[in-house]
Design a protein around this motif. Structure first.
Motif, short mmCIF file in Angstrom:
data_model
loop_
_atom_site.label_atom_id
_atom_site.label_comp_id
_atom_site.label_asym_id
_atom_site.label_seq_id
_atom_site.Cartn_x
_atom_site.Cartn_y
_atom_site.Cartn_z
N ALA A 14 0.84 -1.21 0.00
CA ALA A 14 0.00 0.00 0.00
C ALA A 14 0.86 1.25 0.00
CB ALA A 14 -0.92 -0.01 1.22
N THR A 15 1.95 1.22 0.77
CA THR A 15 2.85 2.37 0.80
C THR A 15 3.47 2.62 -0.56
OG1 THR A 15 3.37 1.95 3.13
CG2 THR A 15 4.92 3.32 1.90
N LEU A 20 4.06 5.69 -5.63
CA LEU A 20 4.06 5.70 -7.09
C LEU A 20 2.97 6.61 -7.63
CD1 LEU A 20 4.65 1.89 -7.76
CD2 LEU A 20 6.29 3.75 -8.15
N ASP A 21 1.81 6.62 -6.97
CA ASP A 21 0.73 7.51 -7.40
C ASP A 21 1.13 8.98 -7.26
OD1 ASP A 21 -0.89 5.37 -7.99
OD2 ASP A 21 -2.08 5.48 -6.15
N HIS A 42 6.29 -2.08 -12.55
CA HIS A 42 5.76 -0.74 -12.30
C HIS A 42 6.88 0.27 -12.01
CE1 HIS A 42 1.95 -2.95 -11.69
NE2 HIS A 42 1.39 -1.80 -12.05
N GLY A 43 8.11 -0.14 -12.25
CA GLY A 43 9.22 0.78 -12.12
C GLY A 43 9.93 0.76 -10.79
N VAL A 184 2.02 6.69 5.64
CA VAL A 184 3.46 6.54 5.53
C VAL A 184 3.98 7.33 4.32
CG1 VAL A 184 5.36 4.92 5.11
CG2 VAL A 184 3.52 4.30 6.69
N ALA A 185 3.27 7.23 3.20
CA ALA A 185 3.68 7.99 2.00
C ALA A 185 3.66 9.49 2.27
CB ALA A 185 2.77 7.64 0.83
N ALA A 186 2.65 9.94 3.02
CA ALA A 186 2.56 11.36 3.35
C ALA A 186 3.71 11.79 4.24
CB ALA A 186 1.22 11.65 4.03
N LEU A 187 4.08 10.94 5.19
CA LEU A 187 5.20 11.27 6.08
C LEU A 187 6.53 11.28 5.32
CD1 LEU A 187 4.15 9.13 9.16
CD2 LEU A 187 4.35 11.63 9.13
N LEU A 188 6.69 10.36 4.40
CA LEU A 188 7.94 10.29 3.63
C LEU A 188 8.12 11.49 2.72
CD1 LEU A 188 8.02 6.49 2.65
CD2 LEU A 188 9.66 7.67 4.13
#
Length: 290
Positions: A14-15, A20-21, A42-43, A184-188
């Protein structure tokens, strides 16, 4: 570039999807390239290595803007949690040498405590060991995963969802794994910080509420049923835990029922979950029938 551990699992996956999005580059440490082949398509950059290989983790950290780390689930830990301690030692060695600009560590509600947690003890040890790292660290203390109730799509045909939450009407912190990945993506990728942060992630739900939303998806009345405490060992053995070694799983649910997983630990931030259990059940059901 961001390093993601556990990319073939629900939270790591999910992260990676959320990163990637957002147009970010993702790197993953993997033991089996075959299992991660879809991510490569997906790279995602794949780096060969293992949780216990500090040198491989350090290589994977080279040049990253941040890292998301987690512990592999061990349902039958050794009494001294040597499995978790081994992985944590590898992380600490690699993160000390590489020192990325930020580290996000998946933890759990209750990890602020140091005893009586069962399996969650491993995450308490992780938090303690990471507090001396030079990098800014954010501990994401997630609630229980809604995905852990997906067995209900198979066993609740008769209208009953067996659970280990007792009483079934008592609320504790729960969350969807997609919401963990989003946070997690937002924090990163978000604003930098210094020192340590602790984010409690999820919302208060009861097993009764989860069962009702499962029933909505199944189009039948579903009620939660608390498995009697004396029957827990046999029930966990049916999940594959060896006889006589169910203590860590039992202690974890005892901690949940004692209220140790509730929101509001001192010094923490709170991010509410956005995905209700209904959506998790519906997505899983659609995936099976598609």
């Amino acid at each position: 570039m961001f390093l993601i551990m556990g990319i073939t699992g629900k939270v790591g996956g999910a992260t990676a999807r959320h990163l990637l999005d957002r147009g970010q580059k993702v790197r993953a440490l993997v033991r089996d390239r075959t299992k991660a082949a879809s991510w490569a398509s997906h790279g995602v950059e794949l780096v060969d290595g293992d949780w216990n290989d500090a040198a491989a983790i350090e290589r994977a950290l080279d040049g990253v803007d941040g890292a998301f780390v987690m512990l592999p689930a061990v349902w039958v830990p050794s009494p001294d949690f040597k499995e978790a301690k081994g992985v944590i030692a590898s992380y600490v060695e690699a993160l000390t040498k590489a020192a990325p600009p930020r580290v996000i560590a998946l933890s759990s509600m209750g990890a602020n405590r140091t005893n009586g947690l069962g399996m969650i003890t491993a995450l308490s040890l992780l938090e303690q060991s990471f507090r001396d790292l030079a990098s800014p660290v954010a501990f994401v203390r997630a609630g229980g995963f809604f995905e852990n109730f997906l067995y209900g799509l198979h066993v609740a045909q008769g209208g009953t969802l067996p659970v280990y939450y007792d009483p079934t009407g008592r609320k504790s912190t729960m969350v969807a794994t997609n919401d963990i990945g989003a946070e997690v993506a937002a924090l990163l990728t978000g604003p930098a910080w210094s020192g340590h942060r602790v984010i409690e992630l999820g919302s208060m739900f009861s097993a009764d509420e989860v069962a009702a939303q499962l029933g909505d998806v199944m189009q039948r009345d579903v009620k939660a049923f608390a498995v009697p405490r004396a029957e827990w060992p046999a029930a966990f053995e049916q999940f594959g835990i060896p006889k006589g070694q169910t203590g860590a799983a039992e202690a974890m649910f005892e901690a949940v029922n004692a209220g140790w997983m509730d929101l509001g630990a001192a010094g923490t931030e709170h991010v509410a979950g956005r995905t209700p259990p209904r959506d998790v059940f519906a997505a899983a059901r659609q995936a099976v029938t598609a």
